[in-house]
Write an enzyme that holds these catalytic residues in place. Structure first.
Site, mmCIF file in Angstrom:
data_model
loop_
_atom_site.group_PDB
_atom_site.id
_atom_site.type_symbol
_atom_site.label_atom_id
_atom_site.label_comp_id
_atom_site.label_asym_id
_atom_site.label_seq_id
_atom_site.Cartn_x
_atom_site.Cartn_y
_atom_site.Cartn_z
ATOM 1 N N GLU A 275 0.821 -1.219 0.000
ATOM 2 C CA GLU A 275 0.000 0.000 0.000
ATOM 3 C C GLU A 275 0.852 1.266 0.000
ATOM 4 O O GLU A 275 0.770 2.071 0.930
ATOM 5 C CB GLU A 275 -0.879 0.024 1.265
ATOM 6 N N ARG A 313 3.483 19.558 7.116
ATOM 7 C CA ARG A 313 4.519 18.598 7.516
ATOM 8 C C ARG A 313 5.670 19.227 8.323
ATOM 9 O O ARG A 313 6.052 18.683 9.358
ATOM 10 C CB ARG A 313 5.070 17.840 6.304
ATOM 11 N N TYR A 317 5.737 17.634 11.965
ATOM 12 C CA TYR A 317 6.744 16.594 12.226
ATOM 13 C C TYR A 317 8.175 17.131 12.193
ATOM 14 O O TYR A 317 9.119 16.342 12.224
ATOM 15 C CB TYR A 317 6.669 15.481 11.167
ATOM 16 N N CYS A 344 -0.860 32.928 11.893
ATOM 17 C CA CYS A 344 -0.582 33.592 13.162
ATOM 18 C C CYS A 344 -0.135 32.600 14.230
ATOM 19 O O CYS A 344 -0.811 32.403 15.230
ATOM 20 C CB CYS A 344 -1.849 34.334 13.587
ATOM 21 N N GLU A 345 0.966 31.943 13.979
ATOM 22 C CA GLU A 345 1.534 30.988 14.935
ATOM 23 C C GLU A 345 3.048 30.963 14.704
ATOM 24 O O GLU A 345 3.495 30.873 13.546
ATOM 25 C CB GLU A 345 1.021 29.568 14.656
#
Ligand code: LLP
Length: 421
Positions: A275, A313, A317, A344-345
């Protein structure tokens, strides 16, 4: 070459990037048809007799799904929504495996009506499938997802085969689950499934998992349960940072001899399924983001118009994606920049401390290898409509998803009547 440089300009399948952004603006996801085709061919060559179920979660744009289904691949779906998209894109139900650790009854019903197979993650789910299948008079092929307890070296958030993971039935309990399945009506246990994690660069955990799965196949055989397929999940990693990938060829060289040897000894009829998601679509796509401003603060920030709303991503992570200035590809790196999104982070950083040619407002930053878990994990956070997606084939530009507008942020929201009184 899918991605190349002409006169300092990034081109995708022979099309200059700015021909695309002239149509869609930035940000935009751009996929190379040639690269996708190359990846599909690599899997076909490496696994000529095996069933490849593309992991729809990695990129479920309908055009991408259609390309993959036309190549004869099957699909691994993880929700009713992914099942809906896979069917729409033409994947035949007999080549679809419905995965997931928490399927709702209505999702089970939809899968059974469509005639797909199920990877079963718990006994409760087994009972539910048997009940719904009986109600509709259908026989359902199932595989249990087993937690093989192997630990691949990858980010903990994408490591799924550890003992403590929420996925799968512990390997010591799975035999009992097969016994139960044999006794239940309308479910036919034909396979066994595992998925140990994602972005795995070393084949040995796959071999370890395969050996453990074969031990279970042998135990089941002793009980008179002869399985027809092993699904080893997805997970081969791609080359995000120049340290190499686990290519389909390397993957196949590592697992097929083990599979064939055990198969010959134990069960000559058993087949292998895989998969893969990321390794089919990951390196096919670039995210183009426009530079709104360059700010010299304690660091040099390049403020672009795409952030973790479009590519989560790096924020989620700490993932590394190569970046380049799409309109200055032939210039040497001059300064160290941090590419920041508009959200806004403080965590909204796409690339940290990268050497790039001098960046100015109006330049375009290319963020590479964004084809897997890119757009599919996007959001409208901070009230940002999602961007367009484009496919380039033989010098032609195809918009495969229009960009959203403010109506899409309003979406299905409603203001209750009483607020107008
Ligand atoms: N099969 C199952 C049951 C899976 O859970 C997954 C991925 C795959 C196949 C496909 O794995 P792949 O070949 O793409 O590694 N969002 C994360 C990755 C999450 C993977 C989830 N499961 C990321 O951006 O790295």
């Amino acid at each position: 070459m899918a991605f190349s440089v002409e006169n300092g300009i990034l081109t995708i399948d022979g099309v200059r990037f700015d021909e695309i952004t002239r149509i869609t603006g930035t940000p935009v996801y751009v996929t190379s048809y040639n690269k996708l085709k190359e990846n599909i061919e690599a899997y076909k060559k490496a696994f000529p007799k095996q069933k490849i179920l593309y992991a729809v979660k990695a990129n479920f744009n309908l055009a991408i799904l259609k390309i993959i289904s036309k190549e004869g691949f099957g699909a691994d779906v993880f929700s009713a929504g992914e099942l809906y998209l896979a069917l729409l894109a033409g994947f035949p139900p007999e080549k679809i495996l419905f995965n997931g650790n928490s399927k709702s009854d209505w999702e089970i019903e939809m899968g059974i009506k469509a005639g797909v197979s199920f990877s079963v993650d718990s006994l409760d789910e087994l009972y539910a499938i048997s009940e719904v299948a009986s109600k509709f008079g259908k026989e359902v092929t199932i595989a249990f997802r087993v937690n093989p307890d192997v630990s691949p070296e990858t980010h903990p958030k994408i490591s799924t085969g550890l003992k403590t993971s929420k996925f799968g039935i512990p390997k010591d309990e799975v035999i009992e689950a097969y016994r139960k399945a044999v006794e239940l009506p309308n479910v036919i246990p034909k396979g066994i499934h595992c998925h140990i994690g994602s972005q795995i660069l070393d084949a040995s955990p796959f071999v370890e998992a395969l050996n453990k799965i074969f031990d279970l196949v042998a135990e089941l055989k002793e009980e008179g349960i002869n399985l027809e397929f092993i699904d080893l999940g997805g997970g081969p990693g791609i080359d995000y940072d120049g340290k190499g990938a686990l290519t389909p060829e390397e993957f196949s060289k590592a697992i097929l001899p083990v599979f064939e040897e055990k198969k010959a000894k134990m069960n000559p009829d058993i087949e292998l399924e895989l998969e893969p998601g990321r390794s089919i679509v990951g390196n096919t796509t670039v995210l183009l983001a426009g530079v709104n401003s360059v700010k010299r603060a304690y660091k040099n920030f390049v403020n672009v118009d795409a952030g973790f709303n479009l590519l989560i991503r790096p924020a989620m992570y700490g993932s590394y994606h190569r970046v380049a200035v799409a309109n200055k590809m032939d210039r040497e790196g001059e300064e160290t920049y941090t590419v920041a999104g508009p959200i806004c982070e403080s965590g909204d950083i796409l690339a940290e401390d990268r050497k790039l040619p001098k960046v100015e407002k109006g330049d375009v930053i290319a963020i590479f290898d964004a084809g897997a878990y890119g757009f599919v994990m996007s959001s409208q956070y901070n009230g940002r409509p999602r961007c367009a997606e484009v496919l380039v084939k033989d010098g032609e530009i195809h918009v495969i998803r229009e960009k959203e507008d403010f109506n899409d942020i309003v979406g299905k929201q409603k203001i209750p009547e009483f607020l107008f009184e």
